[in-house]
Scaffold this motif. Sequence first.
Motif, PDB file in Angstrom:
ATOM      1  N   GLY A 119       0.806  -1.225   0.000  1.00 57.26           N
ATOM      2  CA  GLY A 119       0.000   0.000   0.000  1.00 57.26           C
ATOM      3  C   GLY A 119       0.830   1.261   0.000  1.00 57.26           C
ATOM      4  N   ILE A 120       2.124   1.134  -0.356  1.00 53.74           N
ATOM      5  CA  ILE A 120       3.010   2.299  -0.400  1.00 53.74           C
ATOM      6  C   ILE A 120       3.564   2.442  -1.811  1.00 53.74           C
ATOM      7  N   ASP A 121       3.488   3.665  -2.338  1.00 51.67           N
ATOM      8  CA  ASP A 121       4.085   3.948  -3.639  1.00 51.67           C
ATOM      9  C   ASP A 121       5.527   4.407  -3.366  1.00 51.67           C
ATOM     10  N   TRP A 122       6.506   3.531  -3.597  1.00 52.63           N
ATOM     11  CA  TRP A 122       7.889   3.796  -3.171  1.00 52.63           C
ATOM     12  C   TRP A 122       8.560   4.899  -3.981  1.00 52.63           C
ATOM     13  N   ASN A 148      -0.213  11.479   6.220  1.00 49.95           N
ATOM     14  CA  ASN A 148       1.072  12.165   6.054  1.00 49.95           C
ATOM     15  C   ASN A 148       1.876  12.157   7.343  1.00 49.95           C
ATOM     16  N   PHE A 149       3.058  11.580   7.269  1.00 52.08           N
ATOM     17  CA  PHE A 149       3.860  11.541   8.488  1.00 52.08           C
ATOM     18  C   PHE A 149       5.353  11.516   8.184  1.00 52.08           C
ATOM     19  N   VAL A 162       9.774  10.132   5.107  1.00 54.80           N
ATOM     20  CA  VAL A 162       8.612  10.996   4.913  1.00 54.80           C
ATOM     21  C   VAL A 162       7.630  10.312   3.970  1.00 54.80           C
ATOM     22  N   ILE A 163       6.383  10.150   4.433  1.00 56.41           N
ATOM     23  CA  ILE A 163       5.327   9.557   3.613  1.00 56.41           C
ATOM     24  C   ILE A 163       4.205  10.582   3.482  1.00 56.41           C
ATOM     25  N   VAL A 164       3.841  10.890   2.246  1.00 58.40           N
ATOM     26  CA  VAL A 164       2.751  11.830   1.980  1.00 58.40           C
ATOM     27  C   VAL A 164       1.783  11.152   1.012  1.00 58.40           C
ATOM     28  N   ASP A 165       0.525  11.076   1.386  1.00 61.51           N
ATOM     29  CA  ASP A 165      -0.497  10.405   0.560  1.00 61.51           C
ATOM     30  C   ASP A 165      -0.030   9.008   0.137  1.00 61.51           C
ATOM     31  N   ARG A 166       0.505   8.261   1.091  1.00 60.22           N
ATOM     32  CA  ARG A 166       0.987   6.893   0.858  1.00 60.22           C
ATOM     33  C   ARG A 166       2.129   6.808  -0.166  1.00 60.22           C
ATOM     34  N   LYS A 167       2.741   7.959  -0.459  1.00 59.85           N
ATOM     35  CA  LYS A 167       3.913   7.957  -1.342  1.00 59.85           C
ATOM     36  C   LYS A 167       5.162   8.163  -0.494  1.00 59.85           C
ATOM     37  N   TYR A 168       6.239   7.413  -0.806  1.00 60.78           N
ATOM     38  CA  TYR A 168       7.512   7.614  -0.114  1.00 60.78           C
ATOM     39  C   TYR A 168       8.231   8.807  -0.744  1.00 60.78           C
ATOM     40  N   VAL A 169       8.293   9.904   0.004  1.00 59.51           N
ATOM     41  CA  VAL A 169       8.882  11.141  -0.522  1.00 59.51           C
ATOM     42  C   VAL A 169      10.418  11.096  -0.414  1.00 59.51           C
ATOM     43  N   GLY A 170      10.938  10.457   0.633  1.00 60.38           N
ATOM     44  CA  GLY A 170      12.395  10.370   0.816  1.00 60.38           C
ATOM     45  C   GLY A 170      12.753  10.473   2.284  1.00 60.38           C
ATOM     46  N   GLY A 171      14.059  10.613   2.537  1.00 63.39           N
ATOM     47  CA  GLY A 171      14.496  10.676   3.921  1.00 63.39           C
ATOM     48  C   GLY A 171      15.970  10.994   4.031  1.00 63.39           C
ATOM     49  N   SER A 172      16.533  10.640   5.170  1.00 66.52           N
ATOM     50  CA  SER A 172      17.976  10.840   5.373  1.00 66.52           C
ATOM     51  C   SER A 172      18.500   9.835   6.381  1.00 66.52           C
TER      52      SER A 172
END
Lengths: 276, 276
Positions: A119-122, A148-149, A162-172
């Motif tokens: 359920g995650i769009d990577w 969103n979290f 960072v997940i926004v609207d079940r999309k993986y936005v990125g991280g560090s």
Amino acid sequence: MIKDKNNWCIITIYVDIYVDVGNTHTVFGILQSNQNKDYQSIEKHLEELRFSTKNIETPEDIYSRLFPFINNNIQRKFKVDNIVVSSVVPQINFVIEKFVHKYTECNYFCWVEARDGLGIDWQTDEYKQMGADRVADILGAICVYNDNFVIIDFGTAITIDVIVDRKYVGGSISPGFMLLIKSLFQETAKLPMVEIEPTLKLVDNTTIGQIKLGTIDIICRGINSIITELKQTYKDIKIILTGGFSTIAQKIIINDIIIPKLQFIGMNYYLKLIKK
Amino acid sequence: MIKDKNNWCIITIYVDIYVDVGNTHTVFGILQSNQNKDYQSIEKHLEELRFSTKNIETPEDIYSRLFPFINNNIQRKFKVDNIVVSSVVPQINFVIEKFVHKYTECNYFCWVEARDGLGIDWQTDEYKQMGADRVADILGAICVYNDNFVIIDFGTAITIDVIVDRKYVGGSISPGFMLLIKSLFQETAKLPMVEIEPTLKLVDNTTIGQIKLGTIDIICRGINSIITELKQTYKDIKIILTGGFSTIAQKIIINDIIIPKLQFIGMNYYLKLIKK
């Protein structure tokens, strides 16, 4: 109800074992088997057993460590239903696997990994390289805040996701507090080891205070700077802290909630998704 | 003018040697002896010779390394006037001292240390423990901005030092960029080594990008947060960057000036103060 030869009642309890193999510690989370648990009940009932990862070299190392905890009650008999493992230390995976097959007779066994169907769009071709701990964290966070979290996990490393609207936005990925302190101590001739503790100061005029400030406070200020920008970019984004050092980080880091057992909540949810 | 047997003119040049013994590198700064140099002329004329500190074990290690550089011209004869050493690696100090006495015949030799008589009110009983490199940096900065300044030195460690009205307000000590990257690589099972390079992003979705962001950008954001508060607290305070990695830091860190040879400018000034 089964009775033993002394005519005592023996209750058989089915448990799930969630294993978080980290670079420093391996934590076994034991929970009564029943997949429909909400996150608060996992937080409340999951029992954590923590060992040093470097001391786990054989299946017997694991069995002898777990045995005193899970079979300490002659009136209760434990049977392992499911085992879910999240590992970031590939070289001990075969030990875990041998332990599972030799000693547990479990019904179901799986490894956490970034994959489709969660359920995650990577949004990156590299997602299969993502640390299993972070995948579990993300799934855990979905159980708490659906949308969103930001997850900040304070372990051996400090990871942001960072997940926004079940999309993986990125991280560090940053070194954790212990690595920061150790690196100064080991690689300089004169600097001492210090306690993991923030100073909450702007500058300090003692060596120990300066190291605390330069390792704990400064990295947290850097993370806060990212959080502040993320909160401006994505409205209603929630900040979740987790990991061994989250209670220390909480003194400085902007946050909405601390969920110490986030990864186990995620592994429980992963099991549900995979066994569907 | 002295002439040699071939009737060539030999000019004797008196030089000062400034030695910066750091945890990673030892840098010899060679400058024509004449104490009344302003900082721009030191920046321009001081020649730097950089060696790995771990390879300096004997006085001969130093002599054989320096010789090809300082005696490469048969028409010029070098004589050492002054030697000033700033060391943060006490265990090689005796090697430096032996080299000075055995091979240099210098007129004057001193160690940089935090002490009274430098025109700085240290405001802490611990000032004698302060790294000699930071003392030299502070004296160098006094030559550039007489009053209020923040020095951020990007070396093996990243140090911050704040001087307001010639008073030492305090500072911090963080691991340097190389230590940050190395600590993740060495202490985790799966993370790779990466180049020292900022991403200038808020988040990244590749492992390499996440490590760059988490080691370079995040620490710089933390330092910027401190600089912003310092600039609000102390009006007209100047931000000076120095050290090997200052050109990388400059891409992110709020700054007024970059002075690569700040420590040598400080050692030159220290010599003036001490010989008075």
